[in-house]
Design an enzyme around this catalytic site. Structure first.
Site, PDB file in Angstrom:
ATOM      1  N   ASP A 112       0.828  -1.201   0.000  1.00 53.08           N
ATOM      2  CA  ASP A 112       0.000   0.000   0.000  1.00 53.08           C
ATOM      3  C   ASP A 112       0.871   1.263   0.000  1.00 53.08           C
ATOM      4  O   ASP A 112       1.983   1.258   0.540  1.00 53.08           O
ATOM      5  CB  ASP A 112      -0.882  -0.013   1.253  1.00 53.08           C
ATOM      6  CG  ASP A 112      -1.986   1.028   1.195  1.00 53.08           C
ATOM      7  OD1 ASP A 112      -2.330   1.467   0.077  1.00 53.08           O
ATOM      8  OD2 ASP A 112      -2.502   1.396   2.260  1.00 53.08           O
ATOM      9  N   GLY A 119       0.492   5.675  -4.399  1.00 50.71           N
ATOM     10  CA  GLY A 119       0.015   7.007  -4.754  1.00 50.71           C
ATOM     11  C   GLY A 119       0.516   8.079  -3.801  1.00 50.71           C
ATOM     12  O   GLY A 119       0.916   9.175  -4.224  1.00 50.71           O
ATOM     13  N   ARG A 120       0.503   7.783  -2.504  1.00 47.72           N
ATOM     14  CA  ARG A 120       0.961   8.754  -1.515  1.00 47.72           C
ATOM     15  C   ARG A 120       2.477   8.958  -1.605  1.00 47.72           C
ATOM     16  O   ARG A 120       2.977  10.065  -1.366  1.00 47.72           O
ATOM     17  CB  ARG A 120       0.544   8.303  -0.117  1.00 47.72           C
ATOM     18  CG  ARG A 120      -0.898   8.648   0.225  1.00 47.72           C
ATOM     19  CD  ARG A 120      -1.408   7.877   1.400  1.00 47.72           C
ATOM     20  NE  ARG A 120      -1.666   6.481   1.035  1.00 47.72           N
ATOM     21  CZ  ARG A 120      -1.919   5.534   1.928  1.00 47.72           C
ATOM     22  NH1 ARG A 120      -1.897   5.816   3.219  1.00 47.72           N
ATOM     23  NH2 ARG A 120      -2.170   4.303   1.530  1.00 47.72           N
ATOM     24  N   TRP A 121       3.206   7.905  -1.930  1.00 50.27           N
ATOM     25  CA  TRP A 121       4.652   8.032  -2.153  1.00 50.27           C
ATOM     26  C   TRP A 121       4.904   9.027  -3.289  1.00 50.27           C
ATOM     27  O   TRP A 121       5.788   9.885  -3.192  1.00 50.27           O
ATOM     28  CB  TRP A 121       5.224   6.662  -2.502  1.00 50.27           C
ATOM     29  CG  TRP A 121       6.689   6.643  -2.827  1.00 50.27           C
ATOM     30  CD1 TRP A 121       7.723   6.459  -1.953  1.00 50.27           C
ATOM     31  CD2 TRP A 121       7.285   6.812  -4.130  1.00 50.27           C
ATOM     32  NE1 TRP A 121       8.932   6.507  -2.616  1.00 50.27           N
ATOM     33  CE2 TRP A 121       8.695   6.722  -3.952  1.00 50.27           C
ATOM     34  CE3 TRP A 121       6.784   7.024  -5.404  1.00 50.27           C
ATOM     35  CZ2 TRP A 121       9.586   6.827  -5.031  1.00 50.27           C
ATOM     36  CZ3 TRP A 121       7.659   7.143  -6.463  1.00 50.27           C
ATOM     37  CH2 TRP A 121       9.052   7.045  -6.275  1.00 50.27           C
ATOM     38  N   ARG A 170       0.531   9.641  -9.875  1.00 49.80           N
ATOM     39  CA  ARG A 170       0.226   8.352  -9.266  1.00 49.80           C
ATOM     40  C   ARG A 170       0.793   7.213 -10.110  1.00 49.80           C
ATOM     41  O   ARG A 170       1.208   6.186  -9.578  1.00 49.80           O
ATOM     42  CB  ARG A 170      -1.285   8.186  -9.094  1.00 49.80           C
ATOM     43  CG  ARG A 170      -1.881   9.070  -8.003  1.00 49.80           C
ATOM     44  CD  ARG A 170      -3.384   8.843  -7.872  1.00 49.80           C
ATOM     45  NE  ARG A 170      -3.690   7.467  -7.549  1.00 49.80           N
ATOM     46  CZ  ARG A 170      -3.681   6.960  -6.317  1.00 49.80           C
ATOM     47  NH1 ARG A 170      -3.338   7.734  -5.287  1.00 49.80           N
ATOM     48  NH2 ARG A 170      -3.986   5.702  -6.098  1.00 49.80           N
ATOM     49  N   HIS A 205       2.987   3.926  -8.967  1.00 46.84           N
ATOM     50  CA  HIS A 205       2.762   2.508  -9.250  1.00 46.84           C
ATOM     51  C   HIS A 205       3.986   1.885  -9.926  1.00 46.84           C
ATOM     52  O   HIS A 205       4.344   0.728  -9.655  1.00 46.84           O
ATOM     53  CB  HIS A 205       1.533   2.338 -10.145  1.00 46.84           C
ATOM     54  CG  HIS A 205       0.245   2.617  -9.441  1.00 46.84           C
ATOM     55  ND1 HIS A 205      -0.091   2.027  -8.244  1.00 46.84           N
ATOM     56  CD2 HIS A 205      -0.807   3.425  -9.771  1.00 46.84           C
ATOM     57  CE1 HIS A 205      -1.278   2.456  -7.863  1.00 46.84           C
ATOM     58  NE2 HIS A 205      -1.734   3.304  -8.766  1.00 46.84           N
ATOM     59  N   THR A 212     -10.528  -6.610  -5.570  1.00 48.15           N
ATOM     60  CA  THR A 212     -11.810  -6.500  -6.268  1.00 48.15           C
ATOM     61  C   THR A 212     -12.423  -5.118  -6.064  1.00 48.15           C
ATOM     62  O   THR A 212     -13.298  -4.707  -6.838  1.00 48.15           O
ATOM     63  CB  THR A 212     -12.788  -7.573  -5.754  1.00 48.15           C
ATOM     64  OG1 THR A 212     -12.827  -7.538  -4.316  1.00 48.15           O
ATOM     65  CG2 THR A 212     -12.362  -8.961  -6.202  1.00 48.15           C
ATOM     66  N   GLU A 213     -11.965  -4.392  -5.049  1.00 41.99           N
ATOM     67  CA  GLU A 213     -12.460  -3.037  -4.797  1.00 41.99           C
ATOM     68  C   GLU A 213     -11.689  -1.980  -5.594  1.00 41.99           C
ATOM     69  O   GLU A 213     -12.151  -0.833  -5.727  1.00 41.99           O
ATOM     70  CB  GLU A 213     -12.369  -2.708  -3.303  1.00 41.99           C
ATOM     71  CG  GLU A 213     -13.352  -3.458  -2.411  1.00 41.99           C
ATOM     72  CD  GLU A 213     -12.952  -4.902  -2.187  1.00 41.99           C
ATOM     73  OE1 GLU A 213     -11.734  -5.193  -2.166  1.00 41.99           O
ATOM     74  OE2 GLU A 213     -13.859  -5.749  -2.039  1.00 41.99           O
ATOM     75  N   ASN A 214     -10.530  -2.337  -6.130  1.00 46.27           N
ATOM     76  CA  ASN A 214      -9.698  -1.359  -6.844  1.00 46.27           C
ATOM     77  C   ASN A 214     -10.281  -0.935  -8.186  1.00 46.27           C
ATOM     78  O   ASN A 214      -9.789   0.017  -8.807  1.00 46.27           O
ATOM     79  CB  ASN A 214      -8.286  -1.897  -7.060  1.00 46.27           C
ATOM     80  CG  ASN A 214      -7.442  -1.913  -5.800  1.00 46.27           C
ATOM     81  OD1 ASN A 214      -6.526  -2.702  -5.654  1.00 46.27           O
ATOM     82  ND2 ASN A 214      -7.757  -1.032  -4.855  1.00 46.27           N
ATOM     83  N   SER A 234      -8.003  -5.075   5.017  1.00 49.73           N
ATOM     84  CA  SER A 234      -8.596  -4.774   3.705  1.00 49.73           C
ATOM     85  C   SER A 234      -8.977  -6.015   2.904  1.00 49.73           C
ATOM     86  O   SER A 234      -8.634  -6.138   1.730  1.00 49.73           O
ATOM     87  CB  SER A 234      -7.640  -3.879   2.894  1.00 49.73           C
ATOM     88  OG  SER A 234      -7.501  -2.619   3.502  1.00 49.73           O
TER      89      SER A 234
END
Length: 249
Positions: A20, A23-25, A33, A37, A67-69, A202
Site C-alpha cells: 500500500d 500514490g501517496r509516495w 500516481r 505505481h 476487487t475493490e480497486n 482490507s
C-alpha cells in the site's frame, strides 16, 4: 543462502504483503500516481527475492489488485495492468531458474481484465507449475469475501453431488476440507505486513491469516526496503505465538 546479519530462527513458511502507498509516495514527491505505481512494481522483485533467497521463506503472497480497486480511474488501472504484465514478462525466466512456482489467486474470469494480462498470467503459471523451491502467490482481482463465496458455492455443489448417492452427512465439511478448497498448496500465513501506515487488513486472505502476526509499517511500499523487511522479521521473531494455548511456540 546469502550472508545476513539477522538469522530468522522462528518458523515462517508464509509471508504476505499488502503493498500500500504507491500514490501517496508519488504525491509526497510531486509525481503522478502512475509513477508511484511504477516505483511500487519495481520494488516487488528485490523484496520477494530477499524473502526467498536471504531468509528462506517458502511462500510469499502479494496483494497487487483487489476487487475493490476497480473503483479507481480507468487510466490508472490500465497503467497498473501494463506494469504487471511487463513485470512478469521481464521476470519469468529468472523465476524459472530459481525454482519459483507462480500462483495467481483471484477472480480471473472477470471480463474487465484484458485478455493479454490473462495470457501472461496463464503462461507464467504453466511454465512454473512444477517448480518446488518457493511459491509466489499473486493476489490479483482478489477479495477475501469473494473467496469465501466461491468456497461456499463449491461446498454446496459437493453436498448436492453426495446427496444424489444418499449421503446427506455434513461431516465432510471440516477444516481440512476448507483448507483444500482455498488452496491446498499453501500453508497458513505466518506474518502479514502492510505498508503505508494504514492498520487494517482490507479483505486480504481472511481465512488464511487466522493466526498470522500482523505488522503495520509507516513506509510506503515503493520505499519499503530490505532493512525494513529485516526490522519486521526481528519483530516477528520476538513475538510469542501460542495459538490459543499457554506455552510458547
Amino acid at each position: 543462502m546469502a550472508d545476513k546479519k539477522f538469522t530468522l530462527e522462528k518458523k515462517l513458511d508464509h509471508i504476505a504483503f499488502i503493498m500500500d502507498g504507491n500514490g501517496r509516495w508519488a504525491k509526497k514527491r510531486l509525481l503522478s500516481r502512475s509513477l508511484g505505481h511504477r516505483a511500487g512494481v519495481k520494488n516487488i522483485s528485490p523484496i520477494v527475492r530477499e524473502c526467498f533467497n536471504t531468509y528462506g521463506i517458502k511462500v510469499v503472497s502479494l496483494f497487487c489488485f483487489s476487487t475493490e480497486n476497480w473503483k479507481r480511474p480507468e487510466s490508472e488501472i490500465s497503467y497498473l495492468f501494463r506494469l504487471l504484465k511487463t513485470f512478469f514478462e521481464d521476470e519469468i525466466e529468472s523465476f524459472i531458474k530459481e525454482g519459483v512456482k507462480i500462483i495467481i489467486n483471484g477472480e480471473l474470469d472477470d471480463p474487465r481484465i484484458p485478455s493479454e494480462i490473462i495470457e501472461v498470467f496463464n503462461s507464467a503459471t504453466e511454465r512454473t507449475k512444477n517448480n518446488t523451491e518457493h511459491i509466489f502467490n499473486v493476489l490479483f482481482n482478489y477479495g477475501g469475501r469473494k473467496e469465501f463465496i466461491r468456497v461456499c458455492k463449491s461446498a454446496c455443489l459437493d453436498y448436492l453431488e453426495r446427496s444424489k448417492n444418499g449421503d446427506t452427512n455434513l461431516d465432510f465439511l471440516n477444516e481440512e476440507y476448507l483448507q483444500n478448497k482455498f488452496d491446498s498448496s499453501l500453508p497458513d500465513v505466518d506474518l502479514l505486513i502492510r505498508t503505508s501506515g494504514e492498520e487494517r487488513i482490507s479483505n486480504c486472505l481472511l481465512y488464511e491469516i487466522a493466526y498470522a502476526e500482523l505488522e503495520f509499517c509507516d513506509e510506503y511500499w515503493p520505499s519499503f526496503s530490505k532493512k525494513d523487511l529485516e526490522r519486521c522479521l526481528v519483530e516477528y521473531q520476538s513475538r510469542s505465538r501460542r495459538y490459543g494455548g499457554l506455552k510458547n511456540e
